[in-house]
Design an enzyme around this catalytic site. Sequence first.
Site: not given
Length: 167
Positions: A20, A93
């Site tokens: 993050h 991702r």
Amino acid sequence: MSKQRIAVYPGSFDPVTNGHLDVIRRAAGIFDKVIVGVGRNVGKAPLFTTEERVSLIQVAVSELQNVEVQSFDGMLVAFAKQHGASVLVKGLRAISDFEYEFQMALANRHLDPSVETMFLMTSAEYQFLSSSIVKEMVRVGGDCSPLVPSVVMDALRRRFDGSACQL
Ligand code: PNS
């Protein structure tokens, strides 16, 4: 003076990981201001309270001058508009994230077409990383210290000290 480019980076951040933080840093280099929006995912029961998640991120991003952390409840696009943001930044991702994120981006566009979703590809070293994986690693006694900021590692240790199997 030209208009500030403000983005919201939303998530549940339970807890915030180095993956993050990588997205936050990169977004902070693109936008004038990035607001990390700590929200509630109805499909997940959080380990940390909203206040705890906000304060862990605040410590982790303290050196980034143009990043703010706020919690929100309700509609994400309304939160973005309230803060003058017209962009939602999401980290992406591998292929596994795509379907869910595509659906969320379309749902948010349906709710407010003036708010655009932009994706930043996760850096290669964080492709496998998620808050759930971090919690699972701690649960089984693995070392996840290279994967989270030290303030999160301390919070995880305190939370699971002597009761790891209750994770
Ligand atoms: O990190 P997560 O769990 O994927 O974050 C999900 C979150 C909190 C960003 C998402 O659930 C959200 O936006 N919740 C607020 C409600 C909302 O506006 N949903 C989107 C359209 S239905």
